[in-house]
Design an enzyme around this catalytic site. Structure first.
Site, mmCIF file in Angstrom:
data_model
loop_
_atom_site.group_PDB
_atom_site.id
_atom_site.type_symbol
_atom_site.label_atom_id
_atom_site.label_comp_id
_atom_site.label_asym_id
_atom_site.label_seq_id
_atom_site.Cartn_x
_atom_site.Cartn_y
_atom_site.Cartn_z
ATOM 1 N N ASP A 12 32.436 12.401 16.597
ATOM 2 C CA ASP A 12 31.073 11.950 16.434
ATOM 3 C C ASP A 12 30.204 13.216 16.452
ATOM 4 O O ASP A 12 30.634 14.257 16.962
ATOM 5 C CB ASP A 12 30.699 11.002 17.573
ATOM 6 C CG ASP A 12 29.224 10.672 17.609
ATOM 7 O OD1 ASP A 12 28.689 10.235 16.590
ATOM 8 O OD2 ASP A 12 28.613 10.882 18.677
ATOM 9 N N ASP A 14 26.187 13.679 17.055
ATOM 10 C CA ASP A 14 25.155 13.809 18.087
ATOM 11 C C ASP A 14 25.701 13.440 19.462
ATOM 12 O O ASP A 14 26.194 12.323 19.671
ATOM 13 C CB ASP A 14 23.965 12.896 17.764
ATOM 14 C CG ASP A 14 23.302 13.245 16.446
ATOM 15 O OD1 ASP A 14 22.237 13.873 16.465
ATOM 16 O OD2 ASP A 14 23.869 12.908 15.374
ATOM 17 N N ASP A 169 30.741 9.656 22.164
ATOM 18 C CA ASP A 169 29.965 9.453 23.395
ATOM 19 C C ASP A 169 29.252 8.106 23.403
ATOM 20 O O ASP A 169 28.311 7.901 24.174
ATOM 21 C CB ASP A 169 28.943 10.582 23.583
ATOM 22 C CG ASP A 169 27.760 10.478 22.630
ATOM 23 O OD1 ASP A 169 27.975 10.114 21.444
ATOM 24 O OD2 ASP A 169 26.616 10.766 23.050
#
Length: 224
Positions: A12, A14, A169
């Site tokens: 991922d 960001d 996250d």
């Protein structure tokens, strides 16, 4: 904990690979200031970054998605962000050093993000990041938590999904990885909302600190 080295690692963007919160926080507070409001504390904004632009508008102005002024406010935020996508953003250390070593060994890696390409490409260019596969929010008809972007990244890298780690996250990252048949890796150093407990996500591996993730990844080099 898994000990077999993955053939490819997908991230991922960001909050997982790149710390983009400082630049997104600046854009969020620009929206606040535009509406005559005082800036919000950085940490309050940081926790919402992985939830996207609409969530940042709701945080900044209290406008829920679907409210008459929401889309206009979101566009103001995104326009502000587009002007400065990489002023303070950086690859999370020590992932930066690990990634340089991984690429230097001609190992496979990629990025699968729900960030639109118009913001992703300038950010990656500024950080000199060259993923072997890049899937953005607007590349396919579906996005995470649907597994198709992860499958497409694996296809572009020429590996089976089962040979990939996907690191994220947000719970949708873990859901996408599990649905794709990849090893799902949850990280706790990213943009986790206060109400979330990332250790309760259905991942295969969990890392509280970026250093712990890198230590495991570096072990794959040491074993070869």
């Amino acid at each position: 904990m898994a000990t077999t080295a993955p053939r490819a690692i997908l991230f991922d963007l960001d909050g997982t690979l790149v710390d983009t919160a400082p630049d997104l926080a600046r854009a969020t507070n620009a929206l606040r200031i535009h509406h005559g409001l005082v800036p919000l504390p950085y940490e309050q904004i940081r926790r919402q970054v992985s939830n996207g632009g609409s969530a940042l508008v709701t945080l900044a102005l209290g406008l829920e998605h679907g409210a008459p002024e929401h889309d206009q406010a979101r566009q103001f935020l995104l326009d502000s962000y587009a002007k400065a996508v990489a002023v303070d953003s950086q690859v999370f250390p020590p992932l930066d050093a690990w990634l340089e070593k991984w690429q230097g060994s001609q190992r496979l890696w990629g990025i699968v993000t729900n960030k639109p390409r118009v913001y992703t490409e300038p950010l990656l260019d500024a950080l000199s990041l060259l993923p072997g596969a890049l899937l953005c929010a607007d590349d396919l008809s579906v996005k995470k938590p649907h597994p198709e972007p992860l499958w497409e990244a694996a296809r572009r890298l020429g590996v089976a999904p089962s040979e990939c780690w996907y690191v994220g996250d947000h719970v949708r990252d873990i859901q996408a990885a599990k649905a794709a048949g990849m090893t799902a890796v949850a990280v706790g150093y990213g943009y986790i909302s206060e109400e979330d407990d990332y250790q309760q996500w259905p991942a295969d591996l969990w890392f509280e600190e970026c250093q712990a993730l890198v230590d495991t990844l570096n072990g794959f080099h040491d074993d070869e």
